[in-house]
Design an enzyme around this catalytic site. Sequence first.
Site, PDB file in Angstrom:
ATOM      1  N   GLN A  97      -4.772  -1.251   9.633  1.00 51.76           N
ATOM      2  CA  GLN A  97      -4.730  -2.580   9.020  1.00 51.76           C
ATOM      3  C   GLN A  97      -5.387  -3.620   9.948  1.00 51.76           C
ATOM      4  O   GLN A  97      -5.050  -3.706  11.126  1.00 51.76           O
ATOM      5  CB  GLN A  97      -3.270  -2.963   8.734  1.00 51.76           C
ATOM      6  CG  GLN A  97      -3.103  -4.280   8.012  1.00 51.76           C
ATOM      7  CD  GLN A  97      -3.633  -4.267   6.581  1.00 51.76           C
ATOM      8  OE1 GLN A  97      -3.442  -3.299   5.847  1.00 51.76           O
ATOM      9  NE2 GLN A  97      -4.311  -5.327   6.190  1.00 51.76           N
TER      10      GLN A  97
ATOM     11  N   LYS B 265       0.837  -1.204   0.000  1.00 59.29           N
ATOM     12  CA  LYS B 265       0.000   0.000   0.000  1.00 59.29           C
ATOM     13  C   LYS B 265       0.872   1.255   0.000  1.00 59.29           C
ATOM     14  O   LYS B 265       0.618   2.210  -0.738  1.00 59.29           O
ATOM     15  CB  LYS B 265      -0.946   0.000   1.211  1.00 59.29           C
ATOM     16  CG  LYS B 265      -2.105  -0.983   1.052  1.00 59.29           C
ATOM     17  CD  LYS B 265      -2.879  -1.194   2.346  1.00 59.29           C
ATOM     18  CE  LYS B 265      -3.928  -2.283   2.160  1.00 59.29           C
ATOM     19  NZ  LYS B 265      -4.599  -2.683   3.400  1.00 59.29           N
TER      20      LYS B 265
ATOM     21  N   ASP C 271     -10.929   3.239   4.091  1.00 58.15           N
ATOM     22  CA  ASP C 271     -11.346   1.835   4.000  1.00 58.15           C
ATOM     23  C   ASP C 271     -12.868   1.738   3.859  1.00 58.15           C
ATOM     24  O   ASP C 271     -13.397   0.693   3.486  1.00 58.15           O
ATOM     25  CB  ASP C 271     -10.911   1.072   5.265  1.00 58.15           C
ATOM     26  CG  ASP C 271      -9.789   0.078   4.998  1.00 58.15           C
ATOM     27  OD1 ASP C 271      -9.552  -0.244   3.824  1.00 58.15           O
ATOM     28  OD2 ASP C 271      -9.159  -0.358   5.980  1.00 58.15           O
TER      29      ASP C 271
END
Length: 289
Positions: free
Chosen positions: A98, A54, A121
Amino acid sequence: MSAVLIDGKARAAALRTEVAGGVAQFVATHARAPGLTVVLVGDDAASAVYVGAKGKATREVGMISTEHRLPATTPEAELLELVAQLNADTAVDGILVQLPLPAHIDADKVIAAIDPAKDVDGFHPINAGKLAIGQPALVPCTPSGCLLMIREALGNISGAEALVIGRSSIVGKPMAALLTAASATVTIAHSRTRDLAAHVARADIVVAAVGVPHLVQGAWIKPGACVIDVGMNRITLPSGKTKLTGDVDFDGAVARAGWITPVPGGVGPMTIACLLANTLKAATARAAA
Ligand code: NAD
């Protein structure tokens, strides 16, 4: 008949180029680059690989990538404090914590603490709620990427029969919401569904997001259907080597489907590209606010 392969790598590369163009424009207008901060707690090997990928992709499109790597023993309160700092930091447009988090940390609490305007997200209850009622929102990256690939294959999907297998908040539920918003007729199947084969056989679009290798048999697929395989399962071959495989029996399905995504090289690359698109979207919305 052999299905057309939906090349997630190529589609993702095109989306990243598009985002890079948007980032250049953003920099020219606002004299700063959009910033994405990723927080990793603990030393899960797969998570560390995702976070690294990422960061690299973020820098490649001209955005600023920041990482916070915290030990597995980090108290929940300390993580919440970091999230509060990132919420207040004007240079941070996107915050991604995460998952999975260590067991002593309540992931729902952490997600709810992220500023919804920076929730790239798309997991915050406000963004999930907006998506559910058809309002503009930051949408989870994996289902966003799936929808882009479905649209590329089929164009207009109004009225199409769509089956989403899996009802997680990360993939299944937002996928169903996106397909509904695109006017497909949506069925959600899950672990209690009776006769999955019959549902698959009716579907013009199948999105499999389960985590069970080859659950969806090729013979179930309606001829010509568009099959999106989200599953990422690591299996051990008789040789002892491991390989990534999807939720769909690819070899059987490819003979019947009209379009199909491979695993790997399908949904995975699109997920990261959609994260970059979400970060640019968040930065643009914050700059206009
Ligand atoms: P999850 O475990 O949260 O949800 C799985 C869902 O599958 C549940 O809703 C469950 O009801 C359903 N299910 C279980 N057994 C079933 C059965 N026999 N029949 C029908 N439904 C069944 O998983 P998730 O986070 O949604 O992820 C699903 C898969 O997608 C995993 O393999 C994961 O690794 C993969 N994934 C890939 C990406 C990517 O970028 N490619 C992103 C997210 C998840």
